[in-house]
Design an enzyme around this catalytic site. Structure first.
Site, PDB file in Angstrom:
ATOM      1  N   GLU A  44      42.289  34.181  36.994  1.00  0.00           N
ATOM      2  CA  GLU A  44      43.234  35.031  36.760  1.00  0.00           C
ATOM      3  C   GLU A  44      42.981  36.291  37.625  1.00  0.00           C
ATOM      4  OE1 GLU A  44      42.601  37.231  33.044  1.00  0.00           O
ATOM      5  OE2 GLU A  44      40.745  36.139  32.726  1.00  0.00           O
ATOM      6  N   ASN A 365      47.423  33.995  25.153  1.00  0.00           N
ATOM      7  CA  ASN A 365      45.800  33.317  25.205  1.00  0.00           C
ATOM      8  C   ASN A 365      45.386  33.765  23.862  1.00  0.00           C
ATOM      9  OD1 ASN A 365      43.204  33.228  27.154  1.00  0.00           O
ATOM     10  ND2 ASN A 365      43.633  35.403  26.676  1.00  0.00           N
ATOM     11  N   GLU A 366      43.650  33.759  23.237  1.00  0.00           N
ATOM     12  CA  GLU A 366      42.835  34.524  23.017  1.00  0.00           C
ATOM     13  C   GLU A 366      43.691  35.007  21.492  1.00  0.00           C
ATOM     14  OE1 GLU A 366      40.340  36.219  25.010  1.00  0.00           O
ATOM     15  OE2 GLU A 366      38.666  34.593  25.182  1.00  0.00           O
TER      16      GLU A 366
HETATM   17  O1  AHR Z   1      37.563  35.323  31.624  1.00  0.00           O
HETATM   18  C1  AHR Z   1      37.383  36.772  31.290  1.00  0.00           C
HETATM   19  C2  AHR Z   1      38.496  36.860  30.327  1.00  0.00           C
HETATM   20  O2  AHR Z   1      37.636  36.455  28.529  1.00  0.00           O
HETATM   21  C3  AHR Z   1      39.769  36.310  30.375  1.00  0.00           C
HETATM   22  O3  AHR Z   1      40.679  37.040  29.998  1.00  0.00           O
HETATM   23  C4  AHR Z   1      39.701  36.145  28.400  1.00  0.00           C
HETATM   24  O4  AHR Z   1      40.684  35.218  27.236  1.00  0.00           O
HETATM   25  C5  AHR Z   1      38.537  35.732  27.896  1.00  0.00           C
HETATM   26  O5  AHR Z   1      38.553  37.054  27.175  1.00  0.00           O
END
Ligand code: AHR
Length: 674
Positions: A44, A365-366
């Protein structure tokens, strides 16, 4: 850099003769199939991964939106006593998203004097010999401005000009200008700047100033060849994008709004990454897809699902989420639709008529963080119903983890995304965490994982790479439930303040890049996958106490960024002892090779008696690779190849043979059955 780090490994000071261990591999009892997609990438916009990293653009703050008050990363270049000033000016370029310009007041120069606007790049502008750079910018001038402009790449003091070109008369209306700059046989350097200057008085405005060096496969809005080469050598099968927290954004306004990341660069408004710097969005949806295309990776597209990194302040649910469900459908159409579809036509207009293959979509995500859990079932249901109705073959990945066993789904997902950021003992323990996973339960994507604690270096130590390898043997062994996995994060710019997340796979500055020991473990494993797991047993299994495993202490020496948040999922109960050796066997059906992955965590060499059962022939000649080194060893820009795998050549292989694993080592052996 690593001063003050102590390594505890009780047996580390002396080399002990270990008791021989027998590794028995049942070649005739193939078990779990390994999905061809098993190894891939995740990343990212973090640690200047794209801007100042993979994305080859050299101008930092090219649209002047990084800071609303001042033109950060820009300065006035003065020559022969000339003087001038720069300021942000809210003068939009018509029909674009460019809403602020850089104003240069050069009204006072006379004679041979010159002034210009200078950009410092991402910790410098890399100069390489015999290299062509593409310049483009929007400009306009005050009435009556006469002169041409000069574009140049020069040393920071302006004394050495590496390449320069003149740009014809600039007029009173906004217009896009371009030029090429070519260096001669210069010595590579980074303490340089890019300047657009004038030798005639007047006022000038600039917008979207861009400088590209050569890119991978010569894409016009392309990627850095050296970093792409490192990635290509990993042979990754997929890319999970755009995040990570970057998908969610720090808040609603700064979510990854894919529709604002496509089309001409001047139409992209840019947005704030959750990692506290502004993304140029030069890496938009199509650039991610083309990255996949260039490395033959399958896209795993994560779609925005209403959650942000704001402690759950503004989760979007219910009717308010419906437009975002439609955004996800549009996004899938942009990726997969032919040119007769609305968004497929848009992709064709953006320069890529051919659709991309898409099998997996991750929803959010998460979502177990930021108070997302309570609303996730409702949100996931909306996305699942809409996506499956239009794209029944697309598999849905849930961001609830395998440990969230009490989470109640209205729609069963096709896969769960597990994330682990681990200490060394945690990684060793977790190499067994899926051994007892319910085989009828939902399959798993380990979408983010790394041994990265204690957190004090930009990239992993050799000790972390050992633990990574041990963890990976567990993932491969459980390939019937683990469909794919990706280390995270992938990149870090190693300059001061370049890093937000401690410990990342690949490091670089403006000029060069390097793989960490963990990168080489990834490469060794991914290049030697096999397609089916073979039962493998170590007897006796060497055991280590907690005091005997490599633990790095005195850890916290952050370089260049804030400490990353601790977000590892809860570990299984800590065992009293840890395996000293990790072994995993696969078979590659095409070649017939039996592949052994062997990790010796111990501080002394380990002799293995290798016994391959159920196979009539193993050729004497075998090959492989092995990586070892000091536990605290890292690769750096200065020493990029300090810790790298060395080839193994064996001439005495057979159905029974001995092989010694060096202390603190990871080995991959390929044994030939034909
Ligand atoms: O990889 C870094 C971060 O870790 C990501 O953005 C997130 O999904 C996780 O908490």
């Amino acid at each position: 850099m690593l001063l003050g780090i102590a390594v505890l490994a009780a047996a580390g000071a002396m080399v002990l003769a270990q008791q021989p261990v027998t590794l028995t591999v049942s070649v005739d009892r193939p078990g779990a199939k390994i999905d061809p997609i098993f190894y891939g990438l995740m990343n990212e916009e973090i640690n200047f991964s794209y801007d100042g990293g993979l994305y080859a653009e050299l101008i930092r703050n090219r649209t002047f939106r990084d800071n609303a008050q001042t033109a950060v990363n820009w300065s006035v270049a003065k020559y022969n006593g000339g003087d001038g000033s720069i300021a942000l000016d809210k003068v939009p370029v018509p029909d674009t998203a460019l809403n602020v310009a850089l104003k240069l007041d050069a009204g006072a120069i006379t004679g041979s004097q010159r002034v210009g606007v200078a950009n410092e790049g991402y910790w410098g502008i890399p100069v390489k010999p015999d290299t062509t750079y593409r310049v483009s910018f929007y400009a306009k001038s005050s009435a009556g401005f006469k002169g041409p402009l000069t574009v140049a790449i020069e040393s920071n003091d302006g004394n050495t000009v590496f390449a320069k070109a003149d740009v014809a008369q600039v007029g009173g209306e906004w217009k896009k200008y371009s030029a090429t700059l070519k260096t001669a046989k210069v010595t590579p350097s980074t303490a340089n700047r890019f300047v657009i200057s004038t030798g005639t008085p007047g006022t000038l405005w600039f917008s979207l100033v861009s400088l590209f060096p050569p890119t991978y496969k010569n894409r016009s809005n392309g990627l850095r060849p050296d970093i792409m080469q490192l990635l290509a050598e990993m042979k990754p099968s997929f890319l999970r994008f755009p995040g990570g927290n970057y998908l969610e954004g720090p808040n609603y306004a700064n979510r990854f709004n894919w529709k604002e990341t496509i089309g001409p660069l001047e139409q992209r408004p840019t947005h704030l990454s959750p990692w506290n710097y502004r993304s140029s969005d030069g890496m938009g949806l199509l650039e991610f897809l083309e990255w996949c295309e260039d490395l033959n990776m399958e896209p795993i597209v994560a779609v925005y699902a209403g959650l942000h990194i704001d402690r759950g302040a503004n989760i979007v649910t219910g009717d308010a989420l419906k437009p975002h469900v439609q955004d996800a459908l549009d996004e899938i159409e942009y990726v997969t639709g032919d040119a007769k579809t609305v968004w497929g036509a848009r992709r064709a207009k953006d320069g890529h008529p051919a659709p991309f293959k898409l099998r997996y979509v991750e929803v959010g995500n998460e979502d177990w963080l930021n108070n997302g859990t309570a609303s996730y079932d409702g949100r996931l249901t909306m996305f699942t119903d809409a996506i499956k109705a239009k794209y029944p073959n697309i598999k849905i990945i849930s961001t609830m983890r395998s440990q969230d066993v009490n989470f109640k789904y209205s729609r069963k997902p096709d896969m769960l995304d597990d994330h682990f950021y681990m200490t060394i003992p945690d990684a060793l323990t977790r190499s067994h965490m899926y051994d007892n996973y319910d085989r009828s339960a939902t399959k798993i994507f380990v979408g983010e994982w790394a041994t990265n604690k204690p957190q004090f270096s930009d990239t992993p130590l050799l000790a972390f790479a050992l633990a990574d390898a041990a963890f990976l043997t567990g993932l491969e062994r459980n390939a019937d439930v683990i469909i794919m996995n990706s280390y995270a994060p992938l990149f870090v710019n190693v300059n001061p303040n370049g890093r937000q997340w401690a410990v990342n796979l690949i490091g670089y500055n403006a000029q060069t890049s390097f793989g960490s020991p963990s990168y080489y473990v990834q490469k060794m494993f991914s290049n030697n996958r096999g397609d089916v797991v073979l039962p493998a047993k170590l007897d006796p299994l060497p055991m280590l106490t907690a005091e005997q495993i490599p633990i790095v202490t005195n850890p916290t020496i952050p370089r260049g960024g804030a400490q990353a948040p601790a977000r590892a999922a809860a570990a299984p109960a800590a065992p009293v002892q840890y395996d000293g050796v990790y072994a995993e066997a696969t078979r590659d059906s095409a070649s017939g090779d039996v592949i052994l992955k062997l990790v010796n965590i111990q501080a002394s060499p380990q002799m293995l008696s290798i016994n391959l059962q159920g196979v009539s022939t193993i050729r004497k000649d075998a090959t492989g690779e092995m990586i070892t080194g000091e536990l605290t060893a890292v690769n750096t820009v200065a020493e990029p190849l300090k810790v790298v795998p060395k080839p193994i050549v064996i001439s005495i292989a057979g159905t029974k043979f001995s092989h010694e694993l060096p202390a603190h080592s990871v080995s991959v052996l390929r044994l030939k059955t034909r």
